[in-house]
Design a protein around this motif. Structure first.
Motif, PDB file in Angstrom:
ATOM      1  N   LEU A 103       0.768  -1.246  -0.293  1.00 55.45           N
ATOM      2  CA  LEU A 103      -0.056   0.114   0.089  1.00 55.45           C
ATOM      3  C   LEU A 103       0.838   1.102  -0.078  1.00 55.45           C
ATOM      4  O   LEU A 103       0.762   2.559  -0.690  1.00 55.45           O
ATOM      5  CB  LEU A 103      -0.466  -0.073   1.113  1.00 55.45           C
ATOM      6  N   LYS A 104       2.227   1.018   0.719  1.00 52.85           N
ATOM      7  CA  LYS A 104       2.573   2.399   0.523  1.00 52.85           C
ATOM      8  C   LYS A 104       3.171   2.864  -0.611  1.00 52.85           C
ATOM      9  O   LYS A 104       3.754   4.444  -0.946  1.00 52.85           O
ATOM     10  CB  LYS A 104       4.096   1.942   1.067  1.00 52.85           C
TER      11      LYS A 104
ATOM     12  N   ILE B 106       8.738  -8.553   6.942  1.00 57.18           N
ATOM     13  CA  ILE B 106       7.782  -8.479   7.508  1.00 57.18           C
ATOM     14  C   ILE B 106       8.067  -6.956   7.880  1.00 57.18           C
ATOM     15  O   ILE B 106       6.497  -6.239   8.278  1.00 57.18           O
ATOM     16  CB  ILE B 106       8.081  -9.558   9.016  1.00 57.18           C
ATOM     17  N   ASP B 107       8.876  -6.637   7.636  1.00 58.58           N
ATOM     18  CA  ASP B 107       8.796  -4.435   7.560  1.00 58.58           C
ATOM     19  C   ASP B 107       8.073  -3.824   6.664  1.00 58.58           C
ATOM     20  O   ASP B 107       7.205  -2.943   6.111  1.00 58.58           O
ATOM     21  CB  ASP B 107      10.837  -4.622   6.772  1.00 58.58           C
TER      22      ASP B 107
ATOM     23  N   GLU C 191       0.971   0.360   9.607  1.00 58.04           N
ATOM     24  CA  GLU C 191       0.979   1.429   9.725  1.00 58.04           C
ATOM     25  C   GLU C 191      -1.320   2.656   9.011  1.00 58.04           C
ATOM     26  O   GLU C 191      -1.412   3.875   9.594  1.00 58.04           O
ATOM     27  CB  GLU C 191       2.119   3.188   9.815  1.00 58.04           C
ATOM     28  N   LEU C 192      -1.102   2.388   7.800  1.00 64.53           N
ATOM     29  CA  LEU C 192      -1.092   3.526   6.870  1.00 64.53           C
ATOM     30  C   LEU C 192      -2.967   2.187   7.398  1.00 64.53           C
ATOM     31  O   LEU C 192      -4.247   3.158   7.306  1.00 64.53           O
ATOM     32  CB  LEU C 192      -1.591   2.820   5.498  1.00 64.53           C
ATOM     33  N   LEU C 193      -3.053   1.239   7.430  1.00 64.18           N
ATOM     34  CA  LEU C 193      -4.614   0.322   8.076  1.00 64.18           C
ATOM     35  C   LEU C 193      -4.695   0.906   9.354  1.00 64.18           C
ATOM     36  O   LEU C 193      -5.894   0.269   9.187  1.00 64.18           O
ATOM     37  CB  LEU C 193      -4.198  -0.763   7.988  1.00 64.18           C
ATOM     38  N   ASP C 194      -3.782   1.293  10.087  1.00 58.15           N
ATOM     39  CA  ASP C 194      -4.507   1.642  11.647  1.00 58.15           C
ATOM     40  C   ASP C 194      -5.360   2.800  11.283  1.00 58.15           C
ATOM     41  O   ASP C 194      -4.839   4.193  12.048  1.00 58.15           O
ATOM     42  CB  ASP C 194      -3.598   2.553  12.199  1.00 58.15           C
ATOM     43  N   ILE C 195      -6.960   2.606  10.843  1.00 58.80           N
ATOM     44  CA  ILE C 195      -7.799   3.992  10.613  1.00 58.80           C
ATOM     45  C   ILE C 195      -8.804   3.479  11.574  1.00 58.80           C
ATOM     46  O   ILE C 195      -9.908   2.264  11.820  1.00 58.80           O
ATOM     47  CB  ILE C 195      -7.994   3.938   9.612  1.00 58.80           C
TER      48      ILE C 195
END
Length: 257
Positions: A204-205, A245-246, A253-257
């Motif tokens: 996604l990044k 894993i990285d 981080e993007l999906l922390d919504i």
């Protein structure tokens, strides 16, 4: 809840993948039975028992085998084995207490537009597996836009979802810039990944399309299913475990919504 497709860790054993997800802090997985480790051992009762002990600690979705299968094949033997493998997948869902089984609608075997014959094959396939589904939720996945694919566009997958009363697995990367048209469908499972140069399943990044606002819109409709980060490890530079894993951690981080 966020899951990872087992395909991303193609070269690892399933128990190793589950351990990695625990270490990351994830509590869900979408199991793809054609991971080599699983496919080679799927009829080994001791192996299945070991997997079951660990996988039942997670929320689980299963993706039906499809690599060499096609419910719309010209060859009736391939259509029959596709039904057989789907029924096997339904039983696997029961074994592992999976919430959903994602299925593919198939394609015309040649690189031409599907005909009514392929649509009849798909209808026969859906009738056959719905009879066997009982307690398992089947989700029909929207496909990438290709000339011979069925159910790549909103109108067609809406038709099959409503006609057979089955929800869909919404694959954001397959829908690409048309994603906004799919949001009002009966979505019970999600595949999300990035798009680059019109190709699917990048991190996604790295995506040229920002899917997060569309995901938020679905979540605001009280979506409570699994969201599978469906990455293709052929889209990344390295394949060592730490690097893989990285990549996941950055997308989380993007999906922390």
């Amino acid at each position: 809840m966020i899951a990872i497709s087992s395909l991303y860790f193609w070269e690892y054993r399933i128990v190793e993948i589950l351990d990695m997800l625990k270490d990351i802090g994830l509590k869900a997985i979408e199991l793809f039975p054609e991971n080599p480790d699983f496919w080679d051992n799927r009829f080994n009762e001791d192996y299945i028992k070991d997997i079951k002990r660990e996988i039942r600690k997670f929320r689980v979705a299963i993706h039906c085998p499809h690599i060499e299968l096609n419910p719309c094949s010209f060859n009736h033997y391939i259509r029959e084995i596709t039904i057989k493998e789907t029924i096997w997948s339904l039983n696997l869902c029961r074994e592992f207490k999976a919430e959903v089984l994602t299925i593919h609608p198939g394609k015309r075997p040649v690189n031409r537009e599907p005909t009514e014959e392929e649509h009849e094959h798909l209808k026969n396939y859906l009738r056959a597996i719905i009879k066997k589904s009982k307690d398992i939720k089947i989700c029909l996945e929207n496909m990438p836009k290709k000339i011979n694919r069925l159910c790549w566009n909103y109108k067609e997958i809406k038709y099959y979802s409503e006609k057979f009363n089955i929800p869909i697995t919404l694959d954001f990367a397959h829908a690409k810039y048309d994603i906004k048209y799919f949001l009002d469908l009966d979505v019970k499972h999600i595949h999300i990944s990035g798009v680059r140069d019109n190709k699917d399943h990048y991190p996604l990044k790295e995506s040229e399309i920002n899917f997060i606002p569309y995901l938020k819109e679905i979540l605001e409709k009280d979506y409570n299913g699994i969201i599978t980060l469906e990455l293709d490890d052929r889209r990344i530079k390295r394949h060592d475990k730490d690097y893989k894993i990285d990549i996941i951690l950055k997308d989380l981080e993007l999906l922390d919504i």
